[in-house]
Write a protein that holds these residues in place. Sequence first.
Motif, short mmCIF file in Angstrom:
data_model
loop_
_atom_site.label_atom_id
_atom_site.label_comp_id
_atom_site.label_asym_id
_atom_site.label_seq_id
_atom_site.Cartn_x
_atom_site.Cartn_y
_atom_site.Cartn_z
N TRP A 15 -19.47 -4.52 -5.71
CA TRP A 15 -18.53 -4.74 -4.65
C TRP A 15 -17.40 -3.82 -4.49
O TRP A 15 -17.26 -3.53 -3.45
N SER A 16 -16.93 -3.41 -5.64
CA SER A 16 -15.89 -1.89 -5.21
C SER A 16 -16.39 -0.88 -4.60
O SER A 16 -15.83 -0.17 -4.10
N TYR A 17 -17.54 -0.46 -5.01
CA TYR A 17 -18.23 0.78 -4.31
C TYR A 17 -18.66 0.33 -2.86
O TYR A 17 -18.20 1.30 -2.14
N LEU A 18 -19.21 -0.90 -2.60
CA LEU A 18 -19.25 -1.17 -1.13
C LEU A 18 -18.08 -1.33 -0.29
O LEU A 18 -17.87 -0.76 0.59
N ALA A 19 -16.84 -1.94 -0.97
CA ALA A 19 -15.67 -1.89 -0.47
C ALA A 19 -15.06 -0.70 -0.15
O ALA A 19 -14.48 -0.43 1.04
N LEU A 20 -15.10 0.35 -1.00
CA LEU A 20 -14.55 1.56 -0.85
C LEU A 20 -15.51 2.36 0.23
O LEU A 20 -14.76 2.86 1.24
N ALA A 21 -16.83 2.28 0.45
CA ALA A 21 -17.45 2.84 1.53
C ALA A 21 -17.01 2.23 2.96
O ALA A 21 -16.80 2.86 3.91
N ILE A 22 -17.03 1.01 3.09
CA ILE A 22 -16.58 0.32 3.93
C ILE A 22 -15.13 0.46 4.51
O ILE A 22 -14.70 0.84 5.82
N SER A 78 -10.47 1.24 -4.79
CA SER A 78 -10.19 2.71 -5.64
C SER A 78 -9.43 2.28 -6.84
O SER A 78 -9.68 2.72 -7.77
N ALA A 79 -8.41 1.37 -6.71
CA ALA A 79 -7.57 1.13 -7.91
C ALA A 79 -8.63 0.45 -8.91
O ALA A 79 -8.64 0.70 -10.17
N TYR A 80 -9.46 -0.52 -8.55
CA TYR A 80 -10.47 -1.16 -9.39
C TYR A 80 -11.36 -0.18 -9.85
O TYR A 80 -11.63 -0.21 -11.28
N LEU A 81 -11.88 0.68 -9.08
CA LEU A 81 -12.86 1.80 -9.59
C LEU A 81 -12.22 2.45 -10.64
O LEU A 81 -12.70 3.11 -11.55
N ALA A 82 -10.97 3.05 -10.55
CA ALA A 82 -10.05 3.95 -11.49
C ALA A 82 -9.87 3.14 -12.63
O ALA A 82 -10.29 3.64 -13.66
N CYS A 105 -14.35 2.44 8.09
CA CYS A 105 -13.73 1.70 9.11
C CYS A 105 -12.27 1.85 9.26
O CYS A 105 -11.45 1.36 10.08
N GLY A 106 -11.58 2.74 8.16
CA GLY A 106 -10.30 3.08 8.24
C GLY A 106 -9.40 1.94 7.85
O GLY A 106 -8.34 1.64 8.25
N ILE A 107 -9.93 1.08 6.93
CA ILE A 107 -9.19 -0.15 6.28
C ILE A 107 -8.23 0.19 5.02
O ILE A 107 -9.11 0.22 4.06
N ASN A 108 -7.31 0.64 5.44
CA ASN A 108 -6.40 1.08 4.09
C ASN A 108 -6.39 0.36 2.85
O ASN A 108 -6.40 0.78 1.76
#
Length: 108
Positions: free
Chosen positions: A31-38, A52-56, A42-45
């Motif tokens: 989900w975090s990789y997908l959320a990072l890509a989306i 990014s925080a979860y992946l870190a 889409c520019g959703i900061n």
Amino acid sequence: MKKKIRKIIQFLTNPRLLLCLLIAWFITNGWSYLALAIGTACGINWLTAVASAYLAFLWLPVSPEKIVTVAIAIALMKKLFPDDRRTLAVLKVLRKNIKKVISKHKEK
């Protein structure tokens, strides 16, 4: 030795187990990789920041992610495929072996 390796390969390439591992991986990581890509596309900061925080956190050496992923996969295996006695029997044997190893370390 060849028999043991063959059994391990058959166990790990079991389609039901692979499906459960894939679902568990998506629950813990995907989900975090997908959320990072989306978020990036889409520019959703805020979405990019959360992902990014979860992946870190996941890439830290102390992250228990793999243990949690395997535990979720085993639970899914029991729920989704309760009739797959062969795979569940192998998991039961592995559990007993792990308990033996843990009890030996506690005795020391």
